[in-house]
Every structure is written in structure tokens, then in C-alpha cells.
Design a protein around this motif. Structure first.
Motif, PDB file in Angstrom:
ATOM      1  N   ARG A  98     -18.250 -23.652  -2.760  1.00 36.35           N
ATOM      2  CA  ARG A  98     -17.573 -23.742  -4.054  1.00 36.35           C
ATOM      3  C   ARG A  98     -18.381 -24.631  -4.993  1.00 36.35           C
ATOM      4  NH1 ARG A  98     -12.779 -26.543  -6.243  1.00 36.35           N
ATOM      5  NH2 ARG A  98     -11.603 -25.096  -7.546  1.00 36.35           N
ATOM      6  N   LEU A  99     -18.605 -24.134  -6.205  1.00 35.26           N
ATOM      7  CA  LEU A  99     -19.334 -24.880  -7.228  1.00 35.26           C
ATOM      8  C   LEU A  99     -18.481 -24.904  -8.489  1.00 35.26           C
ATOM      9  CD1 LEU A  99     -21.856 -26.215  -8.522  1.00 35.26           C
ATOM     10  CD2 LEU A  99     -22.687 -23.894  -9.002  1.00 35.26           C
ATOM     11  N   VAL A 101     -18.277 -26.194 -12.241  1.00 36.37           N
ATOM     12  CA  VAL A 101     -19.135 -26.679 -13.323  1.00 36.37           C
ATOM     13  C   VAL A 101     -18.305 -26.889 -14.576  1.00 36.37           C
ATOM     14  CG1 VAL A 101     -21.195 -26.219 -14.713  1.00 36.37           C
ATOM     15  CG2 VAL A 101     -21.061 -25.357 -12.367  1.00 36.37           C
ATOM     16  N   VAL A 116     -26.638 -22.359 -14.980  1.00 37.75           N
ATOM     17  CA  VAL A 116     -25.737 -22.203 -13.826  1.00 37.75           C
ATOM     18  C   VAL A 116     -26.183 -21.085 -12.893  1.00 37.75           C
ATOM     19  CG1 VAL A 116     -23.374 -21.633 -13.132  1.00 37.75           C
ATOM     20  CG2 VAL A 116     -23.766 -23.139 -15.089  1.00 37.75           C
ATOM     21  N   MET A 120     -26.441 -19.820  -7.905  1.00 37.81           N
ATOM     22  CA  MET A 120     -25.753 -18.809  -7.100  1.00 37.81           C
ATOM     23  C   MET A 120     -26.673 -18.150  -6.084  1.00 37.81           C
ATOM     24  SD  MET A 120     -23.485 -17.057 -10.149  1.00 37.81           S
ATOM     25  CE  MET A 120     -22.429 -16.165  -8.994  1.00 37.81           C
ATOM     26  N   VAL A 126     -22.143 -18.389  -2.909  1.00 37.06           N
ATOM     27  CA  VAL A 126     -21.597 -19.434  -3.776  1.00 37.06           C
ATOM     28  C   VAL A 126     -20.515 -18.822  -4.660  1.00 37.06           C
ATOM     29  CG1 VAL A 126     -22.112 -21.095  -5.606  1.00 37.06           C
ATOM     30  CG2 VAL A 126     -23.794 -20.673  -3.794  1.00 37.06           C
ATOM     31  N   VAL A 128     -18.520 -19.659  -8.032  1.00 40.11           N
ATOM     32  CA  VAL A 128     -18.621 -20.542  -9.191  1.00 40.11           C
ATOM     33  C   VAL A 128     -17.301 -20.579  -9.958  1.00 40.11           C
ATOM     34  CG1 VAL A 128     -19.786 -20.951 -11.393  1.00 40.11           C
ATOM     35  CG2 VAL A 128     -21.089 -20.164  -9.421  1.00 40.11           C
ATOM     36  N   CYS A 130     -16.145 -22.168 -13.627  1.00 38.32           N
ATOM     37  CA  CYS A 130     -16.604 -22.824 -14.855  1.00 38.32           C
ATOM     38  C   CYS A 130     -15.403 -23.272 -15.678  1.00 38.32           C
ATOM     39  CB  CYS A 130     -17.474 -21.880 -15.685  1.00 38.32           C
ATOM     40  SG  CYS A 130     -19.085 -21.541 -14.937  1.00 38.32           S
ATOM     41  N   ALA A 288     -26.166 -26.250  -4.617  1.00 41.31           N
ATOM     42  CA  ALA A 288     -26.174 -25.365  -5.782  1.00 41.31           C
ATOM     43  C   ALA A 288     -26.530 -26.140  -7.052  1.00 41.31           C
ATOM     44  CB  ALA A 288     -24.816 -24.683  -5.944  1.00 41.31           C
TER      45      ALA A 288
END
Length: 303
Positions: A98-99, A101, A116, A120, A126, A128, A130, A288
């Protein structure tokens, strides 16, 4: 043998939240607890430590000198705890990494995407998330580890009173651009040709706006600020409709020519659009985010 005082880390977290948010009310909202509950636990913490930690300042609570020291240690303690959770989460597994941003409103979404997207492309998949908001709101979420990294056009200033770290990604030139018809008239006699002409600008609380205002002052040029925008996507749409000329980071010039039909008027010489990754840790560890920052530095190095 005298007993050794023990810290209740739950009480310490309540204190940490109150100081970090600057308000008992906001801390209670964040903790999903009532004010009497948090207040009573803070008193127990002060009694246990034998020190006054907080004082009233108007409607807010501010730390005493001892409170500031305790907050500093608490910040390290809870940051380390989050790093432990991050390390466990980032172990190789079948589930996506999990990312999260945070993207400051003023950062052009086209640039945010270019920063960004490389994050990935890891061996582990990944996912994402946002989030777009003001820098202040995003930094508050970063401080409680709801966000992994924040993208901004400026480093965090000490006035936010939050321990986070600004990592420069790079910078690029800024061009004034407009629709072809408007650009043709403004190229002649640039930059004095901008005087009195409708301009579409970022809001005046942004780093790029301050730099542009200084450039205009040096040229002794006073355009007509037709619109000011927190969201760069809205600024772009108004410019595309021909409502005025606008600043465009050089890293986006080719894309704005191709996708929006913009034409360059001239360069705001000496003005740089800067970009930063802001993290809660001095050394970035999220794989990431490392990929993002490495790729971004290469992107801006080419500009």
C-alpha cells in the motif's frame, strides 16, 4: 528498593496528539474520545511524571518547557512504532504493497503522475491511494502516519511545528504560455507586453506564486490577475479556454503543447518550479517512495 516510574504509553499518545494538533478538541476528534476522558488521562500522566506538561494559551493548549522535551521523545517513540508497522507491512507477501501519497493542491497533476507512477513498478504489486488537499492538512495526516509521503512545491516550514523531513526532488524553469492567438500578441515586446493583460495564477500563499510576483516586479510589469487557483488543473482549464496567460513548468511544456494547444510566450527567467517529497522519517524506507524519488530526480535532472 524504590519502584521505577513506568510510562503509560496510551496517556503519552494522548499528550502527543494534543501538542501536535495544538488543540484538545482536534486531538479528541482524531482519537475519537471525549474531552473529559483525554483531560483526565493527561492529568494522570502529569502526576506520574511529576511535571506540568501543558498550559492554556487562549483556547489552545501549549507545552511547557518540560512538555516540549516530553513531546520530542514521544515523537521519536511513535515514529519508531510506525516504522515497525511499516517494516512488517512491507515484507514480501502476496498482497499488494500500500502506497498513500498526499498531493498538495498546487502541484500540477501531470507532474504528480510522473512522480508517482514509477513507484508502481516494483516486483511486489503496489496499490496506490492519492489524497489531494492543502499542505497543512496533508502534513497533519503525515504526522500520524495516515500518509506515506507528501508531494509539494515547497519544503515544510518550522511554523507547522511538526517533525517531518523535506527531500528535494528537483526543479525546472517556468514558461508563460497561452492559446496561440493570445501568445502571438504577447510575444511582441515580451515581457512588457504582459502589462495589463489577464493572468491566471496560483494563489498567493504558494512558493511559485511568490517567485512569479517577484519576477513581475523586476520587469515592472503589472498583469491583471483574472483568476487565482489552488488547484492547478482548474488554472489549466481556464487558460485553455483563452481567459488569460499562465505559468507552466518546463517539464510540462511539450505535453501542454500537445494536449492543450498552448504556445510559449516567453520564460520567467530566474524563476524555478521546485518539488519536494515530504516524509515523517529522515531516511525514506518505503520501497515505492524510494522508486518515486529516484525517478523524479532523474526527470528533473533532464530539465
Amino acid at each position: 528498593m524504590a519502584s521505577i516510574p513506568r510510562i503509560n504509553y496510551q496517556h503519552l499518545m494522548y499528550f502527543w496528539s494534543v501538542v501536535r494538533t495544538g488543540s484538545l478538541t482536534r486531538a479528541c476528534e482524531e482519537l475519537a474520545l471525549s474531552a473529559p476522558t483525554v483531560s483526565s488521562q493527561l492529568r494522570i500522566l502529569e502526576e506520574r511524571l511529576g511535571e506540568k506538561l501543558l498550559l492554556k494559551s487562549g483556547r489552545n493548549l501549549v507545552p511547557t518547557d518540560v512538555g516540549k522535551m516530553v513531546y520530542s521523545y514521544a515523537n521519536e517513540i511513535f515514529s519508531l512504532g510506525q516504522e515497525l508497522l511499516d517494516a512488517l507491512e512491507q515484507r514480501p507477501s502476496s498482497r499488494p504493497l500500500r502506497l498513500v501519497v498526499g498531493i498538495d493542491d498546487v502541484v500540477p497533476k501531470e507532474i504528480a503522475y510522473q512522480i508517482v507512477e514509477p513507484g508502481m513498478h516494483l516486483e511486489q504489486s503496489v496499490r496506490v491511494v492519492c489524497r489531494e488537499s492543502t499542505l497543512e492538512r496533508l502534513i497533519a495526516d503525515l504526522a500520524v502516519h495516515d500518509i506515506d509521503v507528501v508531494l509539494s512545491d515547497a519544503p515544510v516550514t518550522p511554523t507547522l511545528n511538526v517533525r517531518v523531513y523535506s527531500h528535494p526532488l528537483g526543479s525546472c524553469n517556468v514558461y508563460w504560455m497561452a492559446t496561440p492567438a493570445l501568445a502571438r500578441t504577447l510575444r511582441r515586446g515580451f515581457p512588457q507586453s504582459l502589462d495589463g493583460v489577464p493572468a491566471l495564477l496560483p494563489t498567493d500563499d504558494t512558493a511559485i506564486r511568490r517567485a512569479l510576483d517577484q519576477w513581475l516586479d523586476r520587469q515592472n510589469v503589472r498583469p491583471l490577475p483574472l483568476g487565482e487557483f489552488e488547484d492547478y488543473a482548474m488554472l489549466r482549464e481556464f487558460a485553455r479556454a483563452g481567459h488569460g496567460f499562465a505559468p507552466v513548468p518546463s517539464v510540462l511544456e511539450a505535453q501542454f503543447r500537445r494536449d492543450n494547444g498552448f504556445v510559449r510566450i516567453g520564460m520567467a527567467r530566474g524563476v524555478k518550479a521546485e518539488f519536494y517529497a515530504i516524509s515523517a522519517e529522515r531516511k525514506i524506507r518505503h520501497p515505492a517512495v524510494i522508486a518515486m524519488t529516484d525517478s523524479a530526480r532523474q526527470l528533473f535532472a533532464q530539465k
